[in-house]
Design a protein around this motif. Structure first.
Motif, PDB file in Angstrom:
ATOM      1  N   GLU A  35       0.859  -1.186   0.000  1.00 59.05           N
ATOM      2  CA  GLU A  35       0.000   0.000   0.000  1.00 59.05           C
ATOM      3  C   GLU A  35       0.896   1.237   0.000  1.00 59.05           C
ATOM      4  O   GLU A  35       1.582   1.515   0.983  1.00 59.05           O
ATOM      5  CB  GLU A  35      -0.913   0.021   1.222  1.00 59.05           C
ATOM      6  N   ILE A  36       0.871   1.959  -1.100  1.00 57.05           N
ATOM      7  CA  ILE A  36       1.748   3.111  -1.267  1.00 57.05           C
ATOM      8  C   ILE A  36       0.883   4.355  -1.412  1.00 57.05           C
ATOM      9  O   ILE A  36      -0.026   4.401  -2.233  1.00 57.05           O
ATOM     10  CB  ILE A  36       2.652   2.924  -2.493  1.00 57.05           C
ATOM     11  N   MET A  37       1.184   5.361  -0.572  1.00 57.71           N
ATOM     12  CA  MET A  37       0.391   6.584  -0.564  1.00 57.71           C
ATOM     13  C   MET A  37       1.280   7.791  -0.821  1.00 57.71           C
ATOM     14  O   MET A  37       2.404   7.866  -0.335  1.00 57.71           O
ATOM     15  CB  MET A  37      -0.336   6.744   0.777  1.00 57.71           C
ATOM     16  N   LEU A  38       0.749   8.722  -1.607  1.00 62.18           N
ATOM     17  CA  LEU A  38       1.413   9.994  -1.868  1.00 62.18           C
ATOM     18  C   LEU A  38       0.474  11.101  -1.406  1.00 62.18           C
ATOM     19  O   LEU A  38      -0.661  11.190  -1.891  1.00 62.18           O
ATOM     20  CB  LEU A  38       1.726  10.146  -3.357  1.00 62.18           C
ATOM     21  N   ASP A  39       0.931  11.886  -0.465  1.00 66.36           N
ATOM     22  CA  ASP A  39       0.113  12.979   0.091  1.00 66.36           C
ATOM     23  C   ASP A  39      -1.238  12.468   0.590  1.00 66.36           C
ATOM     24  O   ASP A  39      -2.278  13.112   0.414  1.00 66.36           O
ATOM     25  CB  ASP A  39      -0.092  14.080  -0.956  1.00 66.36           C
ATOM     26  N   GLY A  40      -1.226  11.274   1.185  1.00 69.08           N
ATOM     27  CA  GLY A  40      -2.432  10.730   1.779  1.00 69.08           C
ATOM     28  C   GLY A  40      -3.351   9.999   0.829  1.00 69.08           C
ATOM     29  O   GLY A  40      -4.399   9.497   1.250  1.00 69.08           O
ATOM     30  N   GLU A  41      -3.010   9.920  -0.456  1.00 71.40           N
ATOM     31  CA  GLU A  41      -3.844   9.230  -1.436  1.00 71.40           C
ATOM     32  C   GLU A  41      -3.153   7.949  -1.902  1.00 71.40           C
ATOM     33  O   GLU A  41      -1.973   7.967  -2.257  1.00 71.40           O
ATOM     34  CB  GLU A  41      -4.122  10.126  -2.643  1.00 71.40           C
ATOM     35  N   ILE A  42      -3.928   6.848  -1.912  1.00 71.28           N
ATOM     36  CA  ILE A  42      -3.373   5.568  -2.328  1.00 71.28           C
ATOM     37  C   ILE A  42      -3.144   5.557  -3.834  1.00 71.28           C
ATOM     38  O   ILE A  42      -4.011   5.969  -4.615  1.00 71.28           O
ATOM     39  CB  ILE A  42      -4.317   4.406  -1.931  1.00 71.28           C
ATOM     40  N   LEU A  43      -1.981   5.087  -4.243  1.00 75.37           N
ATOM     41  CA  LEU A  43      -1.668   4.904  -5.656  1.00 75.37           C
ATOM     42  C   LEU A  43      -1.908   3.436  -5.996  1.00 75.37           C
ATOM     43  O   LEU A  43      -1.201   2.558  -5.499  1.00 75.37           O
ATOM     44  CB  LEU A  43      -0.214   5.293  -5.946  1.00 75.37           C
ATOM     45  N   THR A  44      -2.898   3.172  -6.805  1.00 77.57           N
ATOM     46  CA  THR A  44      -3.304   1.794  -7.099  1.00 77.57           C
ATOM     47  C   THR A  44      -2.799   1.381  -8.466  1.00 77.57           C
ATOM     48  O   THR A  44      -3.100   2.021  -9.483  1.00 77.57           O
ATOM     49  CB  THR A  44      -4.836   1.654  -7.069  1.00 77.57           C
ATOM     50  N   TYR A  45      -2.035   0.285  -8.495  1.00 81.83           N
ATOM     51  CA  TYR A  45      -1.578  -0.266  -9.766  1.00 81.83           C
ATOM     52  C   TYR A  45      -2.745  -0.954 -10.451  1.00 81.83           C
ATOM     53  O   TYR A  45      -3.429  -1.793  -9.844  1.00 81.83           O
ATOM     54  CB  TYR A  45      -0.434  -1.252  -9.525  1.00 81.83           C
ATOM     55  N   GLN A  46      -2.983  -0.611 -11.708  1.00 76.16           N
ATOM     56  CA  GLN A  46      -4.150  -1.110 -12.431  1.00 76.16           C
ATOM     57  C   GLN A  46      -3.963  -2.518 -12.994  1.00 76.16           C
ATOM     58  O   GLN A  46      -4.922  -3.131 -13.465  1.00 76.16           O
ATOM     59  CB  GLN A  46      -4.486  -0.146 -13.585  1.00 76.16           C
ATOM     60  N   GLY A  47      -2.736  -3.023 -12.965  1.00 74.16           N
ATOM     61  CA  GLY A  47      -2.481  -4.350 -13.518  1.00 74.16           C
ATOM     62  C   GLY A  47      -2.338  -4.328 -15.029  1.00 74.16           C
ATOM     63  O   GLY A  47      -2.254  -3.269 -15.667  1.00 74.16           O
ATOM     64  N   ILE A  48      -2.285  -5.510 -15.626  1.00 78.99           N
ATOM     65  CA  ILE A  48      -2.176  -5.623 -17.077  1.00 78.99           C
ATOM     66  C   ILE A  48      -3.522  -5.289 -17.698  1.00 78.99           C
ATOM     67  O   ILE A  48      -4.562  -5.815 -17.289  1.00 78.99           O
ATOM     68  CB  ILE A  48      -1.729  -7.035 -17.496  1.00 78.99           C
ATOM     69  N   ARG A  49      -3.506  -4.416 -18.711  1.00 76.64           N
ATOM     70  CA  ARG A  49      -4.748  -3.952 -19.318  1.00 76.64           C
ATOM     71  C   ARG A  49      -4.705  -4.132 -20.835  1.00 76.64           C
ATOM     72  O   ARG A  49      -3.653  -3.977 -21.463  1.00 76.64           O
ATOM     73  CB  ARG A  49      -4.988  -2.482 -18.978  1.00 76.64           C
ATOM     74  N   TYR A  50      -5.870  -4.447 -21.390  1.00 75.44           N
ATOM     75  CA  TYR A  50      -6.002  -4.655 -22.832  1.00 75.44           C
ATOM     76  C   TYR A  50      -7.288  -3.969 -23.307  1.00 75.44           C
ATOM     77  O   TYR A  50      -8.374  -4.263 -22.798  1.00 75.44           O
ATOM     78  CB  TYR A  50      -6.095  -6.140 -23.173  1.00 75.44           C
ATOM     79  N   PHE A  51      -7.162  -3.087 -24.292  1.00 79.60           N
ATOM     80  CA  PHE A  51      -8.314  -2.370 -24.818  1.00 79.60           C
ATOM     81  C   PHE A  51      -8.386  -2.498 -26.334  1.00 79.60           C
ATOM     82  O   PHE A  51      -7.352  -2.644 -27.003  1.00 79.60           O
ATOM     83  CB  PHE A  51      -8.231  -0.868 -24.493  1.00 79.60           C
ATOM     84  N   MET A  52      -9.613  -2.419 -26.863  1.00 74.64           N
ATOM     85  CA  MET A  52      -9.783  -2.186 -28.295  1.00 74.64           C
ATOM     86  C   MET A  52     -10.472  -0.847 -28.464  1.00 74.64           C
ATOM     87  O   MET A  52     -11.355  -0.470 -27.694  1.00 74.64           O
ATOM     88  CB  MET A  52     -10.588  -3.284 -28.991  1.00 74.64           C
ATOM     89  N   LEU A  53     -10.022  -0.101 -29.477  1.00 71.20           N
ATOM     90  CA  LEU A  53     -10.552   1.225 -29.780  1.00 71.20           C
ATOM     91  C   LEU A  53     -10.949   1.275 -31.240  1.00 71.20           C
ATOM     92  O   LEU A  53     -10.242   0.751 -32.104  1.00 71.20           O
ATOM     93  CB  LEU A  53      -9.482   2.280 -29.499  1.00 71.20           C
ATOM     94  N   ASN A  54     -12.088   1.900 -31.511  1.00 70.26           N
ATOM     95  CA  ASN A  54     -12.489   2.176 -32.887  1.00 70.26           C
ATOM     96  C   ASN A  54     -11.949   3.555 -33.232  1.00 70.26           C
ATOM     97  O   ASN A  54     -12.555   4.576 -32.899  1.00 70.26           O
ATOM     98  CB  ASN A  54     -14.007   2.117 -33.038  1.00 70.26           C
TER      99      ASN A  54
END
Length: 232
Positions: free
Chosen positions: A50-69
């Motif tokens: 759990e890593i926080m910067l200025d009191g806000e948690i920085l959440t790793y989003q993990g591996i992501r895959y998107f398709m865009l038109n």
């Protein structure tokens, strides 16, 4: 992002700030790891911390895959001083982590795949993997049988030493074809048609490596890939 990684790199990527700013935040005791303040820049962290910067948690989003038109008028780049980029169409955190798997020209529309999984992107875009990209092509002139044969055998592009790898051509109408290629050279489809004495009027990518553009996505819209699509 690969784990474990340095704390300053994690802060820089997740907060989307320069590494120098991340280091300064750590030195000024603005960062906590698992509830404890640290000033150790190279502290090894993982996605479970759990890593926080200025009191806000920085959440790793993990591996992501998107398709865009992709609509016309957007460039496939993370940033560009002259044109809007496809990343401006994404309402997602940590865009700096993402890359495009198979770029399109500014005037070409259709399927763009976006991810932060470099190995996956290589698997679907490398010519050695023989993964087809499918384009719907509107032509200035009808395509002759001779031109179809040349495209399917490989053509000589201007400024290139080797022939293109064999393509697959479906003639849909006198001025329309569906072209399947495994390479991704600069302006390749346009240059291939020029090599057989024709010209591309409009170009739309329909599929990459078996992943087909979702017909429900309007130009400019995107969605996450399904597990089945990722596995393709």
């Amino acid at each position: 992002m690969k784990f474990p990684c340095r704390l300053d790199k994690f802060i820089s990527n997740l907060a989307e700030i320069p590494r120098t700013h991340a280091k300064a935040a750590i030195k000024k005791k603005r960062v906590t790891v698992n509830g404890e303040v640290t000033r150790q820049l190279d502290l090894s962290v993982t996605e479970q911390d759990e890593i926080m910067l200025d009191g806000e948690i920085l959440t790793y989003q993990g591996i992501r895959y998107f398709m865009l038109n992709k609509p016309e008028g957007y460039v496939c780049a993370n940033s560009d001083e002259l044109h809007a980029t496809v990343f401006e169409l994404l309402d997602e955190p940590n865009l700096s982590e993402l890359h495009i798997a198979g770029r399109l020209d500014i005037d070409t529309t259709g399927l763009v795949l976006i991810s932060n999984d470099g190995q996956w992107s290589h698997q679907i875009t490398s010519p050695k993997k023989q993964k087809f990209k499918t384009y719907l092509v509107e032509l200035a002139e009808p395509l002759s049988e001779q031109a179809v044969s040349e495209l399917e055998q490989g053509v000589q592009l201007h400024g290139e030493r080797d022939l293109t790898l064999p393509a697959k051509v479906e003639v849909l109408a006198p001025y329309q074809i569906r072209l399947h290629i495994v390479e991704g050279k600069y302006h390749q489809v346009k240059r291939m048609l020029a090599a057989v004495g024709n010209k591309v009027v409009t170009l739309h990518r329909e599929a990459i490596a078996g992943i087909e553009l979702d017909p429900e996505l309007a130009p400019g819209e995107y969605r996450l890939l399904s597990e089945e699509e990722i596995a393709l």
